[in-house]
Design a protein around this motif. Structure first.
Motif, mmCIF file in Angstrom:
data_model
loop_
_atom_site.group_PDB
_atom_site.id
_atom_site.type_symbol
_atom_site.label_atom_id
_atom_site.label_comp_id
_atom_site.label_asym_id
_atom_site.label_seq_id
_atom_site.Cartn_x
_atom_site.Cartn_y
_atom_site.Cartn_z
ATOM 1 N N PHE A 1 -82.519 30.948 -55.496
ATOM 2 C CA PHE A 1 -81.440 30.832 -56.477
ATOM 3 C C PHE A 1 -80.070 30.946 -55.807
ATOM 4 O O PHE A 1 -79.144 30.192 -56.083
ATOM 5 N N ILE B 1 -77.159 28.182 -55.657
ATOM 6 C CA ILE B 1 -75.785 28.267 -56.189
ATOM 7 C C ILE B 1 -74.765 27.940 -55.099
ATOM 8 O O ILE B 1 -73.746 27.312 -55.355
ATOM 9 N N TRP C 1 -76.454 34.774 -65.190
ATOM 10 C CA TRP C 1 -77.668 34.287 -64.522
ATOM 11 C C TRP C 1 -78.310 35.404 -63.691
ATOM 12 O O TRP C 1 -79.511 35.639 -63.750
ATOM 13 N N ALA D 1 -74.156 24.686 -63.411
ATOM 14 C CA ALA D 1 -75.292 24.974 -62.527
ATOM 15 C C ALA D 1 -75.807 26.387 -62.764
ATOM 16 O O ALA D 1 -77.021 26.625 -62.802
ATOM 17 N N ALA D 2 -74.887 27.325 -62.928
ATOM 18 C CA ALA D 2 -75.290 28.712 -63.138
ATOM 19 C C ALA D 2 -76.022 28.852 -64.476
ATOM 20 O O ALA D 2 -77.010 29.600 -64.582
ATOM 21 N N ALA E 1 -79.455 27.507 -63.991
ATOM 22 C CA ALA E 1 -80.233 28.503 -63.242
ATOM 23 C C ALA E 1 -80.611 29.667 -64.154
ATOM 24 O O ALA E 1 -81.705 30.234 -64.025
ATOM 25 N N GLU F 1 -83.568 28.647 -66.131
ATOM 26 C CA GLU F 1 -84.746 28.668 -65.248
ATOM 27 C C GLU F 1 -85.191 30.101 -64.976
ATOM 28 O O GLU F 1 -86.394 30.387 -64.920
ATOM 29 N N ALA F 2 -84.212 30.993 -64.813
ATOM 30 C CA ALA F 2 -84.539 32.396 -64.514
ATOM 31 C C ALA F 2 -85.288 33.030 -65.681
ATOM 32 O O ALA F 2 -86.284 33.750 -65.476
#
Lengths: 624, 248
Positions: free
Chosen positions: A13, A17, B156, B232-233, B236, B239-240
């Protein structure tokens, strides 16, 4: 503890990023390059209207070349931002230049041809802030004929001035010949050198005029008259001008000449003879010449402005000093010469009275505010704040500080002066009727060209660019010359100049000083009076054969008084400091302690009200 | 789409109100204001330099929110994990993306309220010493955007932990990485080799970008960067949460 699989996922991750942020940065740069919105009031990041207008009218091919050391942008983030800014600016010139402006960027590599090329063009090397090695960062502007103007190196300080510099220089490149300006400066050599208290160099204003497209020629010897081919004449600091010079100026004006006169009431009165309390009054020698054009200059009175002025330190104290006049936008008349001018600084200025003359158009360019007053000029030299203000008279009227007269001037002479040199009589025969329309601009203070009144970076960099403007004094002179000589040079208004903004510390200091101003003045007066008495008694004692006990006691008493007054003044200064600290604390407490509590309570109240409303609604539903 | 927006609104409102209901805002807001004003007055040149756009104040904001944002985001998912409400949540016919965005927007809005509460300084500065008001307004918006990136990254990171302390520390660490990591020099070096006469640019240096955004020129590239990193964060984040569910 995290499992290995979890750690791996987390790492992925993080890497993700980082990759996204780098990719976003690269794509953003590719898509938008340097595009942005300028939100500053002065449009610091955009080309000004004056520049755009110049580029629209320009018909010549112009070249902008930036030279920078190859590692300049990676050495220091400030240089990186600065370089990006200059490149964007140059690109803007190219974009707005309708194909007539070409921009190129040259990276200088050590010992490469580019280094030699840059040095040949006049780019100067300098040390990186860490002293590591020599760097280059400058600009060369050129026209299609190969005429060059070099900005040898950029400085952080002139960030907001770069556009002014580039546009002015580009406009100079489009003009075939520089304008020739004669300078009459009888008091000191203002054109060729600068010598003052052991320092020497070029006078900054003369240097800036030269860099702005004017050739300055000193007119030391007036016996040949003033050549009408001079585009303008500056009479700077006139003291005791002889009749031949005045005659030459008169005849130059009759031939359509353009004259700028910078007078100085203070200087006309400041020269002391052996006894420092007596003053020799000098005269400019231009009174009759000016009166002939309807202008009368007050050389005996100095003007003060209670509304727009700057601080001064007198007797070790910081005071509001009305004689350091600031001319603000409200007191400027709309004219090409005052265009783009935001503020002017004058010191101990005189003022004018004027009357309109037939065939002449007279216009006041700027004045003091209505909250003004006057002081006899010779009193300034006492440098004593209390005496000074005893003589200061509040008159509540506006005083004209610059007057422009245009049209067909009539000669102040009925015939050539008796001792006219033969060369003048032959080449420039006497004219009583004007040949062409002339222009005369008179300004009531010559100090305004002193660098400290317009450049915060004064005395630091006489030989390079990098002025940090605190007023538009220099710009006023440039505007005046551009107007008088009808030059096609372009000036851009100064952007976010340092001297135009107030700060919190000054504001609180001013409030603290105000509270103790009366007590401070009182003790100041007493101290001065005691010091004078003591000095008189000491003088008396020098010549007395025998010292009387009474006198000695008097002296001792005065010394004790002086000590006491000094202590009191020190205490007042301490109190002012305490008051400043109190005001600052008050400000800080209001901001740091009170505001958060109030806002939190406000939010809590609002949420409470919202909850109450919600509860009421719920009850209503329940009842239904 | 309408369902998505409805879900998002529900999550946003629930989360936004929760900051008031659990009194968190009443603790964090005064702390933020005290730190913010104290640092501006005592540890910057705010008092001594001409300050038409209060830049000294705005330059401090990302550093101050470095502490505030993790404190706000740490409970976003941990609370759901702890109370097992997320199991119920994810079993409902609602979009996880809407939940993530709704929660993120709530935190972002709370930071907006905090930022807005500092307007007092703007008002008195404008009254006493004069301000370039459009510039100040733009600085507020850009600071809000920068904090948006921090909120997204922090939310995130918080979604990866099951306890408050862990979520706070991890969020803080992620933000610290965001601040510290700067590959610009390497990218510039590479590009200099391949692109003739290439001049060094700012690509992903968060500290420099946040400074640049409050300097009076809003660069489209940096706004794009902010939006892209935020998106994007958030992706993510989704997804997390999915990963956490699969782990359970």
């Amino acid at each position: 503890m995290l499992k290995w699989s979890e750690k791996l996922i987390m790492l992925m991750f993080i890497i993700g990023i980082v990759i996204v942020s780098v990719t976003a940065g690269v794509i953003g740069n590719l898509l938008f390059d340097a595009k942005g919105i300028d939100v500053t009031a002065d449009r610091v990041y955009s080309l000004s209207e004056q520049t755009k207008e110049f580029l629209d009218k320009n018909t010549q091919n112009l070249f902008i070349r930036i030279y920078a050391a190859e590692d300049l942008a990676v050495k220091d983030v400030r240089w990186k931002i600065y370089l990006a800014r200059i490149i964007k600016l140059a690109e803007d010139y190219e974009k707005e230049g309708h194909g007539k402006v070409k921009f190129s960027f040259v990276k200088i590599k050590p010992f490469a041809d580019t280094q030699a090329e840059a040095e040949k063009a006049g780019i100067k090397e300098f040390l990186y802030p860490n002293g590591e090695k020599y760097a280059y960062f400058g600009m060369v502007l050129a026209n299609e004929n190969g005429k060059l103007i070099t900005i040898p190196k950029f400085r952080f300080d002139d960030f907001n001035y770069i556009e002014n510099l580039i546009t002015r220089n580009l406009s100079q490149l489009t003009v075939n010949n520089n304008k020739n300006i004669a300078v009459i400066s009888p008091f000191f050599d203002a054109v060729t050198k600068y010598t003052y208290f052991g320092m020497s160099g070029e006078w900054p204003f003369a240097d800036r005029l030269r860099k702005s497209g004017y050739n300055l020629i000193a007119l030391d010897n007036i016996s040949g008259g003033i050549n009408p081919n001079f585009d303008a004449v500056i009479v700077f600091y006139p003291l005791s001008l002889d009749s031949l010079t005045v005659y030459a100026l008169d005849q130059y004006l009759m031939r359509g000449g353009k004259i700028i006169v910078l007078l100085d009431a203070f200087s006309e009165n400041r020269f002391a003879d052996e006894d420092e309390f007596e003053y020799i009054s000098y005269v400019s020698g231009m009174d009759k010449f000016l009166e002939n054009s309807g202008i009368r200059y007050s050389s005996n009175l100095v003007v003060g402005d209670n509304e727009n002025n700057r601080d001064a330190v007198l007797d070790g104290r910081k005071i509001k000093y009305p004689l350091r006049v600031v001319v603000t936008k409200e007191n400027l008349t709309s004219h090409k010469i005052t265009e783009n001018i935001k503020s002017l600084r004058l010191n101990h200025s005189g003022f004018f009275k004027y009357e309109s003359k037939p065939d002449l158009d007279t216009k006041v360019l700027f004045t003091t505010s209505e909250n003004s007053g006057v002081l006899p000029a010779e009193k300034i030299s006492s440098i004593d704040y209390n005496t000074l203000f005893e003589h200061y008279k509040q008159t509540q009227q506006k005083y004209p500080l610059a007057v422009l007269v245009e049209g067909k001037f009539s000669s102040m002479f009925d015939a050539p002066i008796i001792d006219t040199p033969e060369i003048i009589a032959k080449n420039l025969p006497f004219l009583s009727v004007p040949l062409k329309e002339g222009k005369l601009l008179v300004v009531a203070d010559s100090d305004m060209l002193g660098e400290s009144l317009w450049n915060a970076n004064h005395a630091k960099n006489h030989d390079i660019y990098g002025d940090v403007f605190v007023s538009d004094n220099l710009q006023l002179l440039l505007n005046a010359l551009d107007y008088m000589t009808s030059a096609d040079y372009v000036s851009v208004p100064l952007k976010q100049a340092a001297g135009y903004q107030e700060n919190w510390q000054n504001l609180l200091q001013e409030k603290a000083e105000k509270k103790f101003a009366e007590a401070k003045n009182n003790y100041g007066k007493k101290l001065l009076s005691a010091q004078r008495k003591l000095s008189a008694l000491n003088n008396e004692m020098k010549f007395a054969e025998l010292s009387s006990v009474k006198r000695i006691k008097e002296i001792e008493q005065l010394q004790r008084d002086i000590e006491r007054y000094k202590n009191n003044l020190e205490k007042i200064n301490y109190d002012i400091e305490k008051e400043y600290n109190r005001l600052f604390l008050l400000f800080a407490v209001a901001l740091i302690a009170v505001t958060p509590v109030l806002i939190t309570l406000l939010l809590a109240g609002m949420f409470g009200l919202y909850n109450k409303k919600l509860l009421k609604k719920a009850r209503e539903y329940g009842n239904e | 789409m309408r369902d998505f927006v409805d879900n998002l609104t529900v999550f946003f409102c629930k989360e936004f109100k929760s900051f008031f209901q659990n009194k968190m805002i009443y603790v964090l807001l005064p702390i933020y204001l005290i730190i913010s004003f104290a640092f501006t007055l005592y540890f910057s040149t705010f008092m001594t330099v001409a300050n038409p756009a209060m830049q000294q104040f705005f330059l401090l904001q990302p550093k101050i929110f470095l502490i505030i944002v993790p404190a706000l985001t740490m409970r976003l998912w941990v609370e759901e994990y702890k109370n097992n409400t997320w199991e119920i949540l994810l079993s409902q016919p609602i979009s996880l993306t809407a939940a993530v965005i709704g929660k993120f927007l709530a935190v972002w809005a709370i930071t907006g309220v905090m930022l807005l509460s500092s307007c007092g300084l703007w008002i008195i500065s404008a009254g006493f010493i004069g301000c370039d008001n459009i510039f100040v307004l733009a600085n507020y918006l850009m600071t809000f955007l920068i904090i948006g990136i921090m909120c997204a990254v922090s939310a995130w990171a918080a979604a990866l932990c099951f306890n408050y302390v862990g979520a706070f520390l991890l969020s803080w660490a992620f933000l610290a990485i965001l601040f510290a990591v700067n590959f610009d020099n390497y990218i510039n070096d590479v590009l200099m080799v391949f692109v003739d006469n290439f001049n060094a640019k700012t690509f992903s240096d968060f500290a420099e970008i946040s400074t640049s955004l409050v300097s009076g020129e809003i660069k489209a590239a940096f706004v794009f960067y902010a939006c892209a990193v935020m998106a994007a964060a958030l992706w993510a984040n989704v997804e997390a949460v999915e990963y956490k569910r699969s782990e359970k």
